[in-house]
Structure formats: C-alpha cells, structure tokens
Design an enzyme around this catalytic site. Structure first.
Site, mmCIF file in Angstrom:
data_model
loop_
_atom_site.group_PDB
_atom_site.id
_atom_site.type_symbol
_atom_site.label_atom_id
_atom_site.label_comp_id
_atom_site.label_asym_id
_atom_site.label_seq_id
_atom_site.Cartn_x
_atom_site.Cartn_y
_atom_site.Cartn_z
ATOM 1 C CE LYS A 243 -4.446 -1.863 1.437
ATOM 2 N NZ LYS A 243 -5.719 -1.583 2.101
ATOM 3 C CG ASP B 238 -9.136 -2.102 8.678
ATOM 4 O OD1 ASP B 238 -9.521 -1.884 9.762
ATOM 5 O OD2 ASP B 238 -9.579 -2.525 7.697
#
Length: 398
Positions: free
Chosen positions: A75, A123
């Site tokens: 990410k 998250d």
C-alpha cells in the site's frame, strides 16, 4: 468456496478508462513518481523451489512487499502516490500550468500543498501510505481509525505527522465519519475503494500498484502460468490482473482471487453476478482484508480479468505465516503479516483440494506467482501468531 468466473463480461476487454489507468502508460507515470523517492528500490522476488516441489508445482515465486518504501506493505505504492498526484494537480491549477513530478519539492508546489488536507479511514496500511505521502508533499493528513485498530498500528501512522482520529465501531463507521468530517472541513478523501461518483482517486491508488507488477515481470525468469492474489475491496487484485492482461494479452496467466472466508465480499459478488455488500461477521485474522463491499472499479476489472475466486480460512493464513518463517529444503525465510500470505494460502488450499487443482490445471508444469503484500506491520501480533519476532525470522538460522 471456489468459483470459476461465469460473468457475462469474462474475458471481455477492460473498460477504456481502466485500461488507460492500469496499463503501460499508467506504470510509466508511477515510475516517474518513484524516481523522486529517495528510498525507492525494487522489492525482492524470492524463489521457493523447496515448497514448489513439496506442493507439486514446477516453480513458485513470491514478491515480497514487506520492504516497500519503509512502510512494509504494497500500500506504500498507492495512497502516497495518489496524494502526490492530487497535490501536483492542485499546484497546476494554482500556478496556471502543468506541474511535473520532478517539481514536487519546489517551494511553489509546497506552498500550495501547505493548504491541502487529505483524509482517509484505514485499518492501518493505507493510512500509513496516505500520511507518508502528505508528509512527503508538505500537505496535512487526518487519518480515521476504528476501535479495532491496534495502538501499535495507530502509532505507526502518527509517526508521519498525521492527525489521528479514533472512531467508535467498525471500519465502515470510520469511513462514514471520515466522509462527514471531510465534507464539513473541505478535506480531500483519499480512499482505496470506489463507489458511484467517486472513482478518480481510487483509480490513482490502484495505478500505484502497477509498479509492483512491472517489477515482477522484469524479475521473473519465465512468465507465470498462475497468479494468486488476495483481495479486500479488490483493488490490488484488480490492478495486478488488469496490468497482466494489458501487457501480456493472450500470454497472460490464470488469475485467481483469494479472500478470507469471513469477509468474502468479492466471492459473494461473483456468486450473485453484481457487486454486493455482505453482512459483518466474526472478525478475521487477515485484518487488512476485512472488507464487506468490493470497490466498483475493482469489480469492473475482476469480472473481466479474473479466472477464478476462492476463500481461505483463519488457520490457512496463520499456517502460511509460520511456514514462510520456518522454511525447509533451503528456501529463504520470509516475514509475512496476517494478510500478506493469503494468496499463497490460496495456492496451498488449491493443491490440497483435487477439484480445485483440476479446475485450475495446476501441476508439475505450473509456474506460480504470489505476492506477500505485507510484512510484520504489527510486530507484536506477528510474534504472537508465529512465536518468533520478525527480526529473528529475517536473521535466519543462527
């Protein structure tokens, strides 16, 4: 669950907008951005001949994103890249001319960035990337986290100077609150999932992931025959599947999407034939994949470019973490986080299930490629599940 792709759009060309974003030109744009990052280097590609022989496949390679840009997750390529593109676009409007990646540290660009605030719900890993990107460009970041996000993950995001906002409830509650506050404050939401009317920014996040695929194609000794990639909202799976289809055409490998059985929103969408929202259930250990509705862009791509969809259980994910940490037959040790090895867990489940193995035509001539999408982004949780600290695993046998 195992489902072959029976959607009417299967093997149809990608939507032109997705093709433009996720093909060679998109990867070129990401390369231009990465060239400006001081700590950029291609992540390792590991061959696991021992595990391949044990499973009965010809070759197995793992792309290890645990080393990506200091964030330990794929990410790092998405949120930070999208923030950079957004700031450069805003600078272009303010300065009345196109602004290139090479100018990202110029005083005039940073002066514009100082007035920009980006926000997201997370998250953990996506929020770290958005926060890092904001810090890199000189913008501000507000990161919303739900009550289930560990203090260690929150601290890891806060290190990049982001304002951390705790939200009671689930991830969906944090998304709703981030959206509400951003609209109120005039902040820009940088999400890795899309919904009707919100696609440009998630598409940029997905475009960032194409760098990982381009690197892998350059590193692999031969093209793979099978690729297993995990999905949460489906963004990384769709980016990988799209880039492989656009670059390789008829030579593209079979592509299998792997999800946690406890959060299988993509599989359920495949079963229904359209993107659906599923009910919340018991949390999954694969926390970075705990998503309950697919991204609309991801669905649009995967319904065309994925060949099959499957789920893995909690014990499958933990077993892969341990197997990679304690390799046999001379394979290298790999630190895989709770969600990082889910694609490999899919391969192991497929090889152990005759019906799936046959359906996917997996065997001694298969060359399989998987991605370890994260390292130990929560070291304490990793040590709890594996029984070894990440540094001990990386150091190898004494």
């Amino acid at each position: 669950m195992f489902l072959s792709n029976a959607h009417p759009d299967y093997r149809q060309p990608l939507d032109p907008a997705d093709g433009d974003m996720l093909g060679e030109a998109g990867a070129d744009a990401v390369d231009a951005y990465l060239a400006q990052r001081d700590n950029h280097a291609p992540t390792p590609l590991h061959a696991l001949p021992g595990l391949a022989a044990e499973l009965g496949v010809g070759a197995l390679h793992v792309k290890d994103e645990g080393f990506r840009l200091g964030l330990g997750s794929f990410k790092a390529l998405g949120g930070a890249y999208a923030v950079a593109r957004l700031v450069l676009a805003e600078a272009g409007r303010a300065l009345g001319r196109p602004v290139e990646m090479e100018e990202m540290q110029e005083p005039a660009v940073r002066a514009v960035a100082a007035g920009v605030t980006v926000a997201c719900a997370t998250d953990g890993n996506h929020g770290r990337s958005v926060a890092q990107g904001a810090g890199l460009m000189g913008a501000a970041a507000a990161i919303f986290v739900h009550s289930g996000v560990s203090d260690e993950r929150v601290a890891a995001i806060a290190r990049y100077g982001a304002r951390m906002i705790r939200v009671e409830g689930t991830y969906d509650d944090s998304v709703a609150e981030a959206t509400r506050v951003a609209q109120q404050e005039g902040w820009t939401i940088v999400s890795d999932t899309s919904w009707p009317g919100y696609e440009q920014i998630p598409a940029l996040v997905m475009q960032g992931y194409t760098a990982m695929v381009r690197e892998a194609l350059r590193q692999l000794p031969e093209l793979p025959t099978h690729v297993f990639v995990q999905a949460g909202v489906g963004g990384v799976a769709a980016a990988v599947a799209a880039h492989l289809q656009l670059v390789l055409g008829e030579r593209r490998p079979r592509f299998i999407v792997v999800e946690p059985a406890r959060a299988a929103c993509v599989c359920e969408s495949v079963r229904v034939g359209a993107p659906v929202r599923i009910a919340h259930g018991e949390p999954t250990v694969m926390a970075m994949l705990e998503c309950y509705e697919p991204s609309r862009i991801a669905w649009r791509v995967l319904s065309r470019a994925a060949d099959a969809f499957m789920t893995v259980d909690e014990e499958d994910a933990v077993a892969v973490m341990n197997r990679l940490a304690r390799p046999v037959f001379g394979d290298p040790a790999i630190v895989a986080g709770e969600s990082g090895g889910a694609g490999l867990a899919g391969l192991l489940r497929a090889m152990a299930t005759p019906e799936i193995r046959t359906a996917l035509d997996l065997g001694p001539s298969s060359r399989v490629f998987v991605i370890n999408t994260e390292g130990a982004t929560d070291p304490g949780r990793y040590a709890e599940l594996v029984g070894l600290a990440p540094d001990v695993v990386r150091a190898g046998p004494a």
